[in-house]
Design an enzyme around this catalytic site. Structure first.
Site, short mmCIF file in Angstrom:
data_model
loop_
_atom_site.label_atom_id
_atom_site.label_comp_id
_atom_site.label_asym_id
_atom_site.label_seq_id
_atom_site.Cartn_x
_atom_site.Cartn_y
_atom_site.Cartn_z
N ASN A 180 -2.18 0.34 6.62
CA ASN A 180 -1.89 -1.11 7.45
C ASN A 180 -0.94 -1.53 6.10
OD1 ASN A 180 -3.57 -1.86 4.95
ND2 ASN A 180 -5.02 -3.35 7.23
N TYR A 189 -12.41 -2.00 -3.55
CA TYR A 189 -13.02 -1.72 -2.37
C TYR A 189 -14.38 -1.98 -1.84
CZ TYR A 189 -8.44 -2.10 -0.45
OH TYR A 189 -6.86 -2.61 -0.01
N THR A 199 -5.48 -6.73 10.84
CA THR A 199 -5.61 -5.63 10.37
C THR A 199 -5.00 -4.34 10.55
OG1 THR A 199 -7.70 -6.66 9.09
CG2 THR A 199 -7.55 -3.97 8.54
N GLU A 239 -9.87 -11.04 -6.84
CA GLU A 239 -9.30 -9.72 -7.21
C GLU A 239 -7.71 -9.67 -8.32
OE1 GLU A 239 -8.19 -9.79 -2.49
OE2 GLU A 239 -9.98 -9.27 -2.42
N LYS A 284 0.00 -1.37 0.12
CA LYS A 284 0.36 -0.25 0.06
C LYS A 284 0.65 1.21 0.04
CE LYS A 284 -4.14 -2.36 1.96
NZ LYS A 284 -4.95 -1.81 3.57
N HIS A 289 -2.70 -5.55 1.38
CA HIS A 289 -3.66 -6.21 1.71
C HIS A 289 -3.46 -7.45 1.21
CE1 HIS A 289 -8.12 -7.28 -0.08
NE2 HIS A 289 -7.13 -7.62 -0.66
P1 CMP Z 1 -7.23 -4.64 3.43
O1 CMP Z 1 -7.29 -5.80 3.97
O2 CMP Z 1 -7.06 -4.02 2.57
O3 CMP Z 1 -8.58 -4.47 3.89
C1 CMP Z 1 -9.72 -2.96 3.80
C2 CMP Z 1 -9.28 -2.81 4.29
O4 CMP Z 1 -9.26 -1.29 4.76
C3 CMP Z 1 -7.72 -2.77 5.18
O5 CMP Z 1 -7.05 -3.14 4.87
C4 CMP Z 1 -7.71 -1.90 6.33
O6 CMP Z 1 -6.41 -1.12 5.64
C5 CMP Z 1 -8.86 -0.57 6.41
N1 CMP Z 1 -10.26 -0.98 7.29
C6 CMP Z 1 -10.03 -1.82 8.46
N2 CMP Z 1 -10.96 -1.78 9.48
C7 CMP Z 1 -10.48 -0.42 9.44
C8 CMP Z 1 -11.03 0.80 10.28
N3 CMP Z 1 -11.79 0.25 11.76
N4 CMP Z 1 -10.44 1.94 9.80
C9 CMP Z 1 -10.25 2.37 9.16
N5 CMP Z 1 -9.05 1.33 8.04
C10 CMP Z 1 -10.05 0.01 8.09
#
Ligand code: CMP
Length: 140
Positions: A114, A51, A93, A128, A11, A117
């Site tokens: 984070n 998303y 996550t 995906e 990311k 993904h």
């Molecule tokens: P990802 O695995 O890319 O899938 C969905 C993404 O949403 C997740 O990683 C985070 O980057 C984001 N995400 C999930 N939960 C939250 C949250 N509570 N607040 C902000 N972003 C979130």
């Protein structure tokens, strides 16, 4: 165990800090093989579509802003049990909940930024991977 494929995204928070190589090393050390890879800048439209499953969540708009804020590296990974293995290497996550040694524990900034993904099931992995790669861009 079956050989699987999974979709990985490095990311914008990680590409901004030049962590691409360190993250790929962790994936490869876990036995995952990069069989397709490209560095791209997501359009808003593409981020929203990727998303879409989170469209009703309060963080959706911010997440799409973040995912378009800089380059991402999208990858197809292959290996034994690749979906679960990648999720294990990524960690939880929220980096606050992630196990020591995982990518998110070491590198993630917060629950949104984070660093990586990973697909959550083989079925979603196929969808995906096809979202980002044509068949002839994948060399296993
Ligand atoms: P990802 O695995 O890319 O899938 C969905 C993404 O949403 C997740 O990683 C985070 O980057 C984001 N995400 C999930 N939960 C939250 C949250 N509570 N607040 C902000 N972003 C979130």
């Amino acid at each position: 165990m079956a050989v699987e494929r999974t979709l990985s995204i490095i990311k914008p928070d990680a590409t901004r800090r030049n962590l691409t190589g360190k993250i790929i090393a962790k994936l490869e050390d876990a036995g995952l093989k990069v069989i397709a890879q490209k560095r791209i800048r997501l359009t808003r439209e593409k981020a929203e579509a990727f998303y879409e499953v989170h469209a009703e969540r309060p963080f959706y708009s911010d997440l799409c802003d973040f995912m378009t804020s800089g380059p991402v590296v999208v990858q197809a990974l292959e290996g034994e049990n690749a979906v679960a293995k990648n999720r294990e290497v990524m960690g939880a996550t929220n980096p606050e909940d992630a196990a020591v040694g995982t990518i998110r524990k070491e590198f993630a900034e917060n629950v949104e930024a984070n660093s990586v993904h990973g697909s959550d099931s083989p079925e979603n992995a196929a969808i995906e991977i096809a979202f980002f790669f044509d068949d002839d861009e994948i060399v296993g």
